[in-house]
Design a protein around this motif. Structure first.
Motif, PDB file in Angstrom:
ATOM      1  N   ALA A 141       3.691 -13.772  -4.565  1.00 22.22           N
ATOM      2  CA  ALA A 141       4.868 -13.395  -5.348  1.00 22.22           C
ATOM      3  C   ALA A 141       4.475 -12.541  -6.545  1.00 22.22           C
ATOM      4  CB  ALA A 141       5.609 -14.653  -5.809  1.00 22.22           C
ATOM      5  N   PHE A 142       3.413 -12.935  -7.253  1.00 21.98           N
ATOM      6  CA  PHE A 142       2.958 -12.152  -8.401  1.00 21.98           C
ATOM      7  C   PHE A 142       2.579 -10.740  -7.978  1.00 21.98           C
ATOM      8  CE2 PHE A 142      -0.263 -10.451 -11.232  1.00 21.98           C
ATOM      9  CZ  PHE A 142       0.266 -10.710 -12.488  1.00 21.98           C
ATOM     10  N   GLU A 143       1.856 -10.620  -6.875  1.00 20.69           N
ATOM     11  CA  GLU A 143       1.426  -9.304  -6.406  1.00 20.69           C
ATOM     12  C   GLU A 143       2.609  -8.449  -5.968  1.00 20.69           C
ATOM     13  OE1 GLU A 143      -1.844  -7.377  -3.279  1.00 20.69           O
ATOM     14  OE2 GLU A 143      -1.743  -9.539  -3.615  1.00 20.69           O
ATOM     15  N   LEU A 144       3.593  -9.060  -5.315  1.00 21.34           N
ATOM     16  CA  LEU A 144       4.762  -8.309  -4.866  1.00 21.34           C
ATOM     17  C   LEU A 144       5.618  -7.851  -6.041  1.00 21.34           C
ATOM     18  CD1 LEU A 144       5.764 -10.570  -1.840  1.00 21.34           C
ATOM     19  CD2 LEU A 144       4.831  -8.252  -1.696  1.00 21.34           C
ATOM     20  N   LEU A 145       5.692  -8.662  -7.078  1.00 18.83           N
ATOM     21  CA  LEU A 145       6.524  -8.329  -8.235  1.00 18.83           C
ATOM     22  C   LEU A 145       5.873  -7.325  -9.169  1.00 18.83           C
ATOM     23  CD1 LEU A 145       7.827 -11.924  -9.059  1.00 18.83           C
ATOM     24  CD2 LEU A 145       9.234  -9.995  -8.308  1.00 18.83           C
ATOM     25  N   THR A 146       4.548  -7.349  -9.259  1.00 22.37           N
ATOM     26  CA  THR A 146       3.845  -6.502 -10.224  1.00 22.37           C
ATOM     27  C   THR A 146       3.122  -5.318  -9.591  1.00 22.37           C
ATOM     28  OG1 THR A 146       1.814  -7.826 -10.120  1.00 22.37           O
ATOM     29  CG2 THR A 146       3.489  -8.505 -11.713  1.00 22.37           C
ATOM     30  N   GLY A 147       2.863  -5.393  -8.287  1.00 17.23           N
ATOM     31  CA  GLY A 147       2.122  -4.328  -7.628  1.00 17.23           C
ATOM     32  C   GLY A 147       0.626  -4.423  -7.807  1.00 17.23           C
ATOM     33  N   ARG A 148       0.146  -5.552  -8.328  1.00 18.89           N
ATOM     34  CA  ARG A 148      -1.294  -5.737  -8.510  1.00 18.89           C
ATOM     35  C   ARG A 148      -1.669  -7.169  -8.179  1.00 18.89           C
ATOM     36  NH1 ARG A 148      -1.115  -5.510 -15.149  1.00 18.89           N
ATOM     37  NH2 ARG A 148      -0.740  -7.743 -15.507  1.00 18.89           N
ATOM     38  N   ALA A 179       0.822  -1.206   0.000  1.00 23.68           N
ATOM     39  CA  ALA A 179       0.000   0.000   0.000  1.00 23.68           C
ATOM     40  C   ALA A 179       0.856   1.256   0.000  1.00 23.68           C
ATOM     41  CB  ALA A 179      -0.926  -0.005   1.213  1.00 23.68           C
ATOM     42  N   HIS A 180       2.029   1.162   0.626  1.00 29.39           N
ATOM     43  CA  HIS A 180       2.917   2.319   0.712  1.00 29.39           C
ATOM     44  C   HIS A 180       3.841   2.413  -0.497  1.00 29.39           C
ATOM     45  CE1 HIS A 180       5.484   5.379   2.506  1.00 29.39           C
ATOM     46  NE2 HIS A 180       6.549   4.611   2.257  1.00 29.39           N
ATOM     47  N   GLN A 181       4.270   1.263  -1.024  1.00 30.95           N
ATOM     48  CA  GLN A 181       5.235   1.223  -2.124  1.00 30.95           C
ATOM     49  C   GLN A 181       4.837   0.104  -3.078  1.00 30.95           C
ATOM     50  OE1 GLN A 181       9.243   0.585  -0.794  1.00 30.95           O
ATOM     51  NE2 GLN A 181      10.121   0.533  -2.847  1.00 30.95           N
ATOM     52  N   ARG A 182       4.183   0.453  -4.166  1.00 30.06           N
ATOM     53  CA  ARG A 182       3.656  -0.547  -5.087  1.00 30.06           C
ATOM     54  C   ARG A 182       4.755  -1.265  -5.865  1.00 30.06           C
ATOM     55  NH1 ARG A 182      -0.910  -2.300  -3.633  1.00 30.06           N
ATOM     56  NH2 ARG A 182      -1.099  -3.248  -5.686  1.00 30.06           N
ATOM     57  N   ILE A 183       5.872  -0.595  -6.137  1.00 24.13           N
ATOM     58  CA  ILE A 183       6.952  -1.205  -6.888  1.00 24.13           C
ATOM     59  C   ILE A 183       8.112  -1.506  -5.948  1.00 24.13           C
ATOM     60  CG2 ILE A 183       8.574  -0.925  -8.790  1.00 24.13           C
ATOM     61  CD1 ILE A 183       5.648  -1.181  -9.639  1.00 24.13           C
ATOM     62  N   VAL A 184       8.491  -2.775  -5.882  1.00 27.72           N
ATOM     63  CA  VAL A 184       9.576  -3.225  -5.018  1.00 27.72           C
ATOM     64  C   VAL A 184      10.633  -3.899  -5.886  1.00 27.72           C
ATOM     65  CG1 VAL A 184      10.176  -4.589  -2.981  1.00 27.72           C
ATOM     66  CG2 VAL A 184       7.882  -3.603  -3.185  1.00 27.72           C
ATOM     67  N   GLU A 185      11.904  -3.728  -5.513  1.00 28.13           N
ATOM     68  CA  GLU A 185      12.982  -4.342  -6.281  1.00 28.13           C
ATOM     69  C   GLU A 185      12.824  -5.856  -6.314  1.00 28.13           C
ATOM     70  OE1 GLU A 185      13.326  -2.423  -3.712  1.00 28.13           O
ATOM     71  OE2 GLU A 185      14.330  -0.564  -4.342  1.00 28.13           O
ATOM     72  N   VAL A 186      13.131  -6.442  -7.479  1.00 31.19           N
ATOM     73  CA  VAL A 186      12.973  -7.888  -7.646  1.00 31.19           C
ATOM     74  C   VAL A 186      13.838  -8.643  -6.646  1.00 31.19           C
ATOM     75  CG1 VAL A 186      13.320  -9.823  -9.233  1.00 31.19           C
ATOM     76  CG2 VAL A 186      12.359  -7.671 -10.086  1.00 31.19           C
ATOM     77  N   SER A 187      15.066  -8.202  -6.430  1.00 33.53           N
ATOM     78  CA  SER A 187      15.958  -8.895  -5.504  1.00 33.53           C
ATOM     79  C   SER A 187      15.402  -8.886  -4.085  1.00 33.53           C
ATOM     80  CB  SER A 187      17.345  -8.245  -5.529  1.00 33.53           C
ATOM     81  OG  SER A 187      17.270  -6.872  -5.164  1.00 33.53           O
ATOM     82  N   ARG A 188      14.761  -7.787  -3.709  1.00 36.91           N
ATOM     83  CA  ARG A 188      14.181  -7.698  -2.372  1.00 36.91           C
ATOM     84  C   ARG A 188      12.983  -8.621  -2.228  1.00 36.91           C
ATOM     85  NH1 ARG A 188      11.835  -2.159   0.431  1.00 36.91           N
ATOM     86  NH2 ARG A 188      11.993  -2.831   2.620  1.00 36.91           N
ATOM     87  N   VAL A 189      12.165  -8.702  -3.266  1.00 37.26           N
ATOM     88  CA  VAL A 189      11.018  -9.607  -3.242  1.00 37.26           C
ATOM     89  C   VAL A 189      11.483 -11.050  -3.118  1.00 37.26           C
ATOM     90  CG1 VAL A 189       9.080 -10.501  -4.592  1.00 37.26           C
ATOM     91  CG2 VAL A 189       9.511  -8.045  -4.529  1.00 37.26           C
TER      92      VAL A 189
END
Length: 346
Positions: free
Chosen positions: A232-239, A126-136
């Motif tokens: 994982a899909f939601e964290l990587l794509t923001g949706r 909710a705060h940051q929709r786009i997260v670095e792939v390595s962090r995910v």
């Protein structure tokens, strides 16, 4: 002769209902848990069966989180006792740590666990929709380790979702963690079930529920792998993976098989997309067989991505990582406990 007073003229606004803030006070707030030195300071959350309070042990000064069965959910009494039993069994830095338990004078069970000073992955999104792939990937690896510990004890979580994974920046005091690094902790085992158990009612969150779980079939550890794939899909794509409206529409989407559509505007490496798609396979046997294997594959991908992102004088040649799972001792049946591949390490 009696004098009459003229009516006071009131404007239209004066006659309308006024919204006054009401401060709700929960009965247990500010009380001491009977028989203990644990003070319940304030309610900080809750789920379908219990309320969670931020608490403090007045003897040790330690901050705790205390979960108490709701008064209107007495039918979940046995389920909370089961959650206490699971947390007593599972010991992992990536699963919320159990402290103690008891029963209130009115018969409602309660238990205390470590207080996690952080935010859930849903709050992070909710705060940051786009997260670095390595962090995910690092988050997913830690989630695998926590869920593997639960599975090794013979239980399926059945409610894996971003809001049930807490990210804390507390110093790493547990084995396997490093000071100053993020630690992801799996919480809320309220609807966990033994492998092979069949539920007569639908349990789970529609956005993250596996096809077999949506059909009330016997639970399987690979149902949690599917749910983690949705996360994982939601964290990587923001949706979210499933965006249909209505409970039945979401359940049918999972049952019929999701169509994974990756956004063009985000460069997600093929090897990462391939692993997520395998987790989201409609048939359980097409998914990674257990969390140990999935964690190993994510670790291998993480190292490969770190290598190719390392600044070099010459451009490195990227060789796609083979994600084929090698199973020396294949899982014979969905309800069998899978062979352990060793303790998860980060």
């Amino acid at each position: 002769m009696l004098a009459t007073t003229a009516p006071i003229a009131r404007t239209w606004a004066d006659t309308q209902p006024q919204d006054a803030p009401v401060r709700r006070h929960h009965p247990l707030t500010g009380t001491i848990v009977p028989g203990t030195r644990i003070s319940l300071e304030r309610r900080c959350g809750g789920g379908g069966s219990g309320f969670v309070y931020r608490a403090r042990d007045r003897r040790t000064g330690k901050n705790l989180a205390v979960k108490v069965l709701r008064e209107d959910k007495l039918d979940r009494h046995d389920a909370m006792l089961q959650e206490i039993h699971i947390l007593r069994e599972v010991h992992s830095p990536w699963v919320v740590r159990f402290e103690r338990s008891g029963v209130l004078p009115d018969g409602r069970p309660w238990f205390a666990m470590e207080h996690l000073d952080g935010r859930s992955l849903s709050e992070m999104l909710a705060h940051q929709r786009i997260v670095e792939v390595s962090r995910v990937i690092d988050w997913l690896r830690q989630a695998c380790c926590g869920l593997a510990a639960i599975h090794d004890a013979g239980w399926a979580h059945r409610d894996v979702k971003p809001s049930n994974m807490i990210l804390t920046n507390e110093p790493g005091t547990e084995p396997g963690t490093e000071p100053g690094t993020e630690r992801l902790v799996v919480v809320d085992l309220g609807i966990a079930a033994r492998f092979g158990a069949r539920s007569s009612i639908l349990s789970g969150t529609p956005e993250y529920i596996a096809p077999e779980q949506a059909q009330c079939k016997p639970v399987d550890l690979r149902s949690d792998i599917y749910a983690l794939g949705c996360c994982a899909f939601e964290l990587l794509t923001g949706r979210p993976l499933v965006s249909q409206r209505g409970l039945l529409a979401k359940l049918n989407t999972h049952i019929e098989g999701v169509d994974v559509s990756w956004p063009d505007e985000r460069a997600i490496p093929y090897i990462v997309r391939r692993i997520v798609e395998r987790c989201l396979a409609r048939a359980p046997e097409a998914r990674p067989p257990n969390m140990h294997v999935l964690q190993f594959e994510l670790t291998r991908v993480s190292r490969e991505l770190e290598r190719i992102m390392r600044p070099l004088f010459t451009a490195p040649t990227f060789t796609p990582c083979d994600t084929t799972t090698l199973v020396r001792c294949p899982v014979a049946a969905a309800n069998d406990t899978p062979p352990s591949l060793g303790r998860c390490t980060i």
